[in-house]
Design a protein around this motif. Structure first.
Motif, PDB file in Angstrom:
ATOM      1  N   MET A 282       0.823  -1.192   0.000  1.00  0.00           N
ATOM      2  CA  MET A 282       0.000   0.000   0.000  1.00  0.00           C
ATOM      3  C   MET A 282       0.874   1.265   0.000  1.00  0.00           C
ATOM      4  O   MET A 282       1.899   1.309   0.666  1.00  0.00           O
ATOM      5  N   THR A 283       0.449   2.288  -0.727  1.00  0.00           N
ATOM      6  CA  THR A 283       1.191   3.544  -0.748  1.00  0.00           C
ATOM      7  C   THR A 283       0.475   4.570   0.113  1.00  0.00           C
ATOM      8  O   THR A 283      -0.689   4.438   0.434  1.00  0.00           O
ATOM      9  N   LYS A 284       1.197   5.621   0.449  1.00  0.00           N
ATOM     10  CA  LYS A 284       0.620   6.640   1.331  1.00  0.00           C
ATOM     11  C   LYS A 284      -0.393   7.509   0.587  1.00  0.00           C
ATOM     12  O   LYS A 284      -0.291   7.732  -0.598  1.00  0.00           O
TER      13      LYS A 284
ATOM     14  N   THR B  63      -0.779   5.370   8.885  1.00  0.00           N
ATOM     15  CA  THR B  63       0.452   4.587   8.844  1.00  0.00           C
ATOM     16  C   THR B  63       0.360   3.409   7.882  1.00  0.00           C
ATOM     17  O   THR B  63       1.343   3.028   7.258  1.00  0.00           O
ATOM     18  N   ALA B  64      -0.864   2.852   7.738  1.00  0.00           N
ATOM     19  CA  ALA B  64      -0.994   1.648   6.902  1.00  0.00           C
ATOM     20  C   ALA B  64      -1.047   1.972   5.415  1.00  0.00           C
ATOM     21  O   ALA B  64      -0.759   1.123   4.588  1.00  0.00           O
ATOM     22  N   GLY B  65      -1.427   3.194   5.065  1.00  0.00           N
ATOM     23  CA  GLY B  65      -1.464   3.560   3.654  1.00  0.00           C
ATOM     24  C   GLY B  65      -2.861   3.620   3.085  1.00  0.00           C
ATOM     25  O   GLY B  65      -3.823   3.764   3.822  1.00  0.00           O
TER      26      GLY B  65
ATOM     27  N   PRO C  68      -5.691  -7.296   6.705  1.00  0.00           N
ATOM     28  CA  PRO C  68      -5.855  -7.206   5.251  1.00  0.00           C
ATOM     29  C   PRO C  68      -6.836  -8.270   4.774  1.00  0.00           C
ATOM     30  O   PRO C  68      -6.876  -9.369   5.333  1.00  0.00           O
ATOM     31  N   ALA C  69      -7.636  -7.901   3.775  1.00  0.00           N
ATOM     32  CA  ALA C  69      -8.683  -8.828   3.333  1.00  0.00           C
ATOM     33  C   ALA C  69      -8.618  -9.037   1.833  1.00  0.00           C
ATOM     34  O   ALA C  69      -8.277  -8.140   1.075  1.00  0.00           O
ATOM     35  N   ARG C  70      -8.991 -10.257   1.443  1.00  0.00           N
ATOM     36  CA  ARG C  70      -9.055 -10.600   0.010  1.00  0.00           C
ATOM     37  C   ARG C  70     -10.429 -10.305  -0.547  1.00  0.00           C
ATOM     38  O   ARG C  70     -10.624 -10.201  -1.746  1.00  0.00           O
ATOM     39  N   GLY C  71     -11.413 -10.221   0.324  1.00  0.00           N
ATOM     40  CA  GLY C  71     -12.776 -10.030  -0.141  1.00  0.00           C
ATOM     41  C   GLY C  71     -13.729  -9.870   1.021  1.00  0.00           C
ATOM     42  O   GLY C  71     -13.321  -9.806   2.188  1.00  0.00           O
TER      43      GLY C  71
END
Ligand code: UTP
Length: 303
Positions: free
Chosen positions: A1-3, A157-159, A195-198
């Motif tokens: 993930m980007t900021k 922080t996580a993006g 984090p989730a895939r769906g």
């Protein structure tokens, strides 16, 4: 993930029918139903303000003008209270009310309740650049810090991507919620961030990919509006927010956040009663009432 940039806007979808609360909601918007003496919308506004939100966008309905009357300052009422020696009440109202130009508040309309996703889309022209928060006032989340404050901290922080508030529910409850298909095996899974895939809408317990249920707080990447605009009606013929979130997963990412507070489903009568009892149990003023009904207060009664 980007900021990404800061979360500057909070959207409050308040245009729904509130049919589960009829007849109470025939003339009174669900979002103005009180828990003790404070309307649901007020808890939501306080949470957004505590999270440092700059702009508050209310997506309302023309028949629900009372929401705006509650939200905005009423100088005449305050003056009347002052004149009647109720300066304390006037000051309390002044503190919680929004007023322009000091506060950046926008009311816009969703003329037909075409779904939560459609309501969020109605806010599109009013959001400041960057990600936007969505708060569902009928999901009351009590706790310090507030749920949205926690989410915005994590988001910084996580993006980028979509971040949804989640809570763990019992296996037999999965059929009432959107359930995340979490990716707990990845290195990114840490602490309270999943984090989730769906996401699966209301799965049977045997089909549920996890027990992380999505509740009414979201921080959404700005691309949500393009996805909502392209979204066909889903369950119940409504434009579903969860469908548009799911569409962006591969592109921007999705994570659940297990907030620390306690959530009450105040869109349901049982949830509303639970929230009322919870707050009453913490206030010595109601100790006697609770005891009358065989309920133990959590705080000592006033001497
Ligand atoms: P709900 O689905 O809980 O509210 O939406 P509802 O449809 O008003 O209630 P019931 O099911 O008929 O009892 C959660 C939030 O989203 C808003 C509602 O006002 C509520 O704050 N909402 C929902 C909209 O603004 N527009 C919609 O089309 C649907």
């Amino acid at each position: 993930m980007t900021k990404t940039g800061p979360v500057r806007t909070a959207i409050f979808p308040v245009a729904g029918l509130g049919s589960r609360f009829l007849p109470a909601t025939k003339a009174t918007p669900k979002e103005l139903l009180p828990v003790i003496d404070t309307p649901l919308i007020q808890y939501a506004i306080d949470e957004a303000k505590a999270a440092g939100i700059e702009r508050l966008v209310f997506v309302s309905h023309p028949s629900k003008a009372a929401i705006e009357r509650h939200v905005m300052d009423d100088a005449a009422l305050r003056a009347d209270l002052q004149a009647r020696g109720k300066a304390g009440l006037a000051a309390a109202l002044a503190e919680t009310a929004l007023r322009t130009p000091e506060d950046d508040v926008i009311f816009t309309f969703q003329h037909q309740p075409l779904g939560l996703g459609h309501a969020v889309l109605c806010a599109r022209d009013h959001v400041l650049p960057g990600p936007a928060a969505v708060i569902l006032p009928d999901d009351l989340i009590l706790g310090e810090p507030g749920c949205l404050s926690e989410m915005i901290d994590v988001y910084a922080t996580a993006g980028t991507g979509h971040l949804v508030a989640t809570m763990e529910v019992a296996a037999q409850e999965t059929g009432k919620y959107g359930i995340l298909d979490t990716d707990t095996g990845t290195a990114a899974a840490q602490g309270r961030l999943f984090p989730a895939r769906g996401m699966v809408e209301k799965p049977n317990p045997k089909d549920a990919p996890s027990r992380h249920a999505v509740v009414g707080r979201y921080v959404l990447d700005a691309s949500i509006f393009d996805d909502l605009a392209a979204q066909a009606p889903g369950a119940g013929g409504e434009i579903q927010l969860t469908d548009a979130i799911a569409k962006g997963i591969d592109r921007v990412g999705l994570a659940g956040f297990a907030f620390s507070g306690t959530r009450f489903d105040c869109g349901s009568k049982a949830g509303m009663l639970r929230a009322t009892l919870h707050l009453a149990s913490q206030d010595p003023e109601y100790a006697e009432v609770l005891e009358d009904y065989g309920l133990a207060p959590r705080v000592a009664p006033a001497a």
